[in-house]
Design a protein around this motif. Structure first.
Motif, PDB file in Angstrom:
ATOM      1  N   ASN B 125     -56.288   5.032 -12.541  1.00  0.00           N
ATOM      2  CA  ASN B 125     -55.409   6.182 -12.832  1.00  0.00           C
ATOM      3  C   ASN B 125     -55.515   7.245 -11.740  1.00  0.00           C
ATOM      4  OD1 ASN B 125     -57.961   7.149 -13.378  1.00  0.00           O
ATOM      5  ND2 ASN B 125     -57.339   8.326 -15.186  1.00  0.00           N
ATOM      6  N   SER B 127     -53.494   8.306  -9.423  1.00  0.00           N
ATOM      7  CA  SER B 127     -52.369   9.228  -9.223  1.00  0.00           C
ATOM      8  C   SER B 127     -52.320  10.299 -10.301  1.00  0.00           C
ATOM      9  CB  SER B 127     -51.041   8.463  -9.184  1.00  0.00           C
ATOM     10  OG  SER B 127     -51.008   7.629  -8.048  1.00  0.00           O
ATOM     11  N   ALA B 128     -52.581   9.915 -11.545  1.00  0.00           N
ATOM     12  CA  ALA B 128     -52.615  10.904 -12.632  1.00  0.00           C
ATOM     13  C   ALA B 128     -53.727  11.927 -12.382  1.00  0.00           C
ATOM     14  CB  ALA B 128     -52.824  10.208 -13.978  1.00  0.00           C
ATOM     15  N   THR B 129     -54.868  11.434 -11.930  1.00  0.00           N
ATOM     16  CA  THR B 129     -56.001  12.316 -11.640  1.00  0.00           C
ATOM     17  C   THR B 129     -55.633  13.298 -10.528  1.00  0.00           C
ATOM     18  OG1 THR B 129     -57.546  10.588 -12.324  1.00  0.00           O
ATOM     19  CG2 THR B 129     -58.432  12.328 -10.901  1.00  0.00           C
ATOM     20  N   GLN B 131     -52.667  14.274  -9.638  1.00  0.00           N
ATOM     21  CA  GLN B 131     -51.642  15.219 -10.100  1.00  0.00           C
ATOM     22  C   GLN B 131     -52.252  16.324 -10.957  1.00  0.00           C
ATOM     23  OE1 GLN B 131     -48.468  15.015  -8.815  1.00  0.00           O
ATOM     24  NE2 GLN B 131     -48.539  17.113  -9.609  1.00  0.00           N
ATOM     25  N   HIS B 220     -54.386  -0.248  -8.888  1.00  0.00           N
ATOM     26  CA  HIS B 220     -54.001   1.159  -8.811  1.00  0.00           C
ATOM     27  C   HIS B 220     -53.026   1.514  -9.932  1.00  0.00           C
ATOM     28  CE1 HIS B 220     -55.964   1.271  -4.981  1.00  0.00           C
ATOM     29  NE2 HIS B 220     -55.511   2.462  -4.689  1.00  0.00           N
ATOM     30  N   ASP B 221     -53.319   2.629 -10.589  1.00  0.00           N
ATOM     31  CA  ASP B 221     -52.364   3.265 -11.492  1.00  0.00           C
ATOM     32  C   ASP B 221     -51.815   2.334 -12.567  1.00  0.00           C
ATOM     33  OD1 ASP B 221     -52.585   5.773 -10.277  1.00  0.00           O
ATOM     34  OD2 ASP B 221     -51.251   5.154  -8.661  1.00  0.00           O
ATOM     35  N   PHE B 223     -52.458   2.966 -15.614  1.00  0.00           N
ATOM     36  CA  PHE B 223     -52.036   3.902 -16.666  1.00  0.00           C
ATOM     37  C   PHE B 223     -51.944   5.300 -16.061  1.00  0.00           C
ATOM     38  CE2 PHE B 223     -55.991   6.107 -18.012  1.00  0.00           C
ATOM     39  CZ  PHE B 223     -56.920   5.354 -17.329  1.00  0.00           C
ATOM     40  N   ASN B 224     -51.343   6.208 -16.845  1.00  0.00           N
ATOM     41  CA  ASN B 224     -50.926   7.470 -16.261  1.00  0.00           C
ATOM     42  C   ASN B 224     -51.496   8.695 -16.991  1.00  0.00           C
ATOM     43  OD1 ASN B 224     -49.500   8.826 -14.256  1.00  0.00           O
ATOM     44  ND2 ASN B 224     -47.803   9.248 -15.660  1.00  0.00           N
ATOM     45  N   SER B 225     -52.707   8.553 -17.526  1.00  0.00           N
ATOM     46  CA  SER B 225     -53.364   9.697 -18.178  1.00  0.00           C
ATOM     47  C   SER B 225     -54.623  10.030 -17.395  1.00  0.00           C
ATOM     48  CB  SER B 225     -53.768   9.332 -19.608  1.00  0.00           C
ATOM     49  OG  SER B 225     -52.672   8.834 -20.307  1.00  0.00           O
ATOM     50  N   ILE B 226     -55.166  11.202 -17.656  1.00  0.00           N
ATOM     51  CA  ILE B 226     -56.459  11.513 -17.050  1.00  0.00           C
ATOM     52  C   ILE B 226     -57.556  11.302 -18.086  1.00  0.00           C
ATOM     53  CG2 ILE B 226     -55.552  13.151 -15.376  1.00  0.00           C
ATOM     54  CD1 ILE B 226     -56.852  15.329 -17.369  1.00  0.00           C
ATOM     55  N   SER B 238     -53.122  12.844 -21.953  1.00  0.00           N
ATOM     56  CA  SER B 238     -51.846  12.537 -21.282  1.00  0.00           C
ATOM     57  C   SER B 238     -51.282  13.780 -20.589  1.00  0.00           C
ATOM     58  CB  SER B 238     -50.836  12.013 -22.286  1.00  0.00           C
ATOM     59  OG  SER B 238     -51.346  10.832 -22.849  1.00  0.00           O
TER      60      SER B 238
END
Lengths: 238, 238
Positions: B125, B127-129, B131, B220-221, B223-226, B238
């Motif tokens: 995750n 990218s979520a991190t 962001q 990579h990525d 999922f999209n939560s931190i 989320s």
């Protein structure tokens, strides 16, 4: 095949076994460059000393005293830790007692291990050092002094450069040697000096007006002897 | 401009100030990958625990227990530290108590500082991190778990990959971030998996037949939560 391992910070040295290995201590900015410069210029020996207060006591024994804390010359000392300024007529045939923020601690630690030889490493004699290590054929530990226990770029770079010279004759072991070798590849691309302009210590030394020490320390092979720790003193050996 | 610093080994974390900063703990092989995998698969929370003996006590509280020492599942535990094998129906809506050789110590250390948020970082995750960190805008510490206090290549690589995502919005500070970024450049050239085939931990995991965990952890990525540490437990947000 003998091995090469790299200790990226003195904080983790206890996790490595130096038994019967050749240990190369490196503190490029600037202790091991200053040691090399002093010996090349005619100093008889350099004694690494942990404490400033203890260093002063060596004056009575006829030593010259040199040292820095946080990069700056200690007040009342004959010299700081500049590889350029140590090239002074006064040092000829004299023994220097030297205390520095990071480098001197590493010699002290290495002495307490059951290692084989302890060498002082710098770019100023990297080829001679590499050749000695190859001739000896023992396992090698490259010990980076870092900065106050943090990993630094310049010592890691030297470790990578030495790994490159050794890699045909030794097996590079561990992530320390992998990381150091990669740093050297990256630095080689842009040139070591340009590369190190991004590192912490460059900025610190620039703040003291000591940029010329950086140029000096990055010279390769300006002499062809090794530097060994013998009876607690660093001496040249051809 | 807020800053990003990288701690390459837990042995040197005391030299860094985490005050009011967002801390990202990373232990790619495998604690933080396993934590991410478990939460993504439906675990309610993961509690990092320092000692194996202490972890066992959580069983009475209805937790599932997971853990490894030297890479291998602890006898009698429900799970080891495999991000693949943790994806088991049994973990749905359960809290896992997890103890590992390196990663769980880092959460414990970070909790004792006066930092802002503590995140668990992995490629799963990234990218979520990144962001979340940009939106927060606070200074960042990326804390690599390493292996028994040694610097390792995979956590350094993640730190470099996260620095790359953050570098337009943050100032990368210190030789740790410089070194991590360089490792990422080198690894990018050959591909992360090929690159890490030279690292210590790859060989160690391969020895256990856990190569598939490596492939899993390098995705990579997915999922999209931190993942945040809240009241000592890691949870998805989320």
């Amino acid at each position: 095949v003998p091995t090469v391992e790299v200790i990226l910070s003195p904080a983790i040295c206890e996790t490595f076994d130096c038994d019967q290995k050749n240990v190369v201590v490196v503190d490029i900015f600037r202790a091991t460059s200053t040691i090399a410069s002093a010996l090349m210029y005619g100093a008889k020996a350099v004694l690494p000393v942990l404490k400033a207060s203890e260093t002063i006591e060596y004056r009575e024994k006829g030593y010259l005293i040199a040292g820095e804390r946080d990069g700056q010359q200690i007040e009342g000392f004959d010299f700081g830790n500049s590889p350029r300024l140590i090239q002074d007529q006064r040092i000829k045939d004299k023994t220097l007692a030297l205390t520095t923020t990071n480098g001197t601690k590493c010699f002290s630690w290495a002495e307490k291990t059951n290692c084989n030889n302890i060498l002082s490493g710098s770019f100023l004699n990297i080829s001679a050092t590499s050749q000695f290590l190859k001739n000896s054929g023992k396992d090698i530990i490259i010990m980076c002094a870092g900065w106050k226990n943090r990993v630094n770029a310049e010592d890691t770079l030297y470790a990578g450069a030495l790994c490159k010279l050794l890699k045909d004759d030794f097996s590079l072991q561990g992530d320390g040697s992998l990381i150091a070798s990669d740093i050297e590849v990256q630095a080689q691309k842009v040139g070591y000096l340009s590369y190190l302009k991004n590192c912490n210590h460059y900025q610190r030394l620039k703040g003291f007006g000591a940029e010329k020490d950086i140029d000096f320390s990055l010279q390769h092979d300006i002499f062809n002897s090794i530097i060994l720790l013998q009876e607690s003193k660093l001496i040249l050996q051809s």
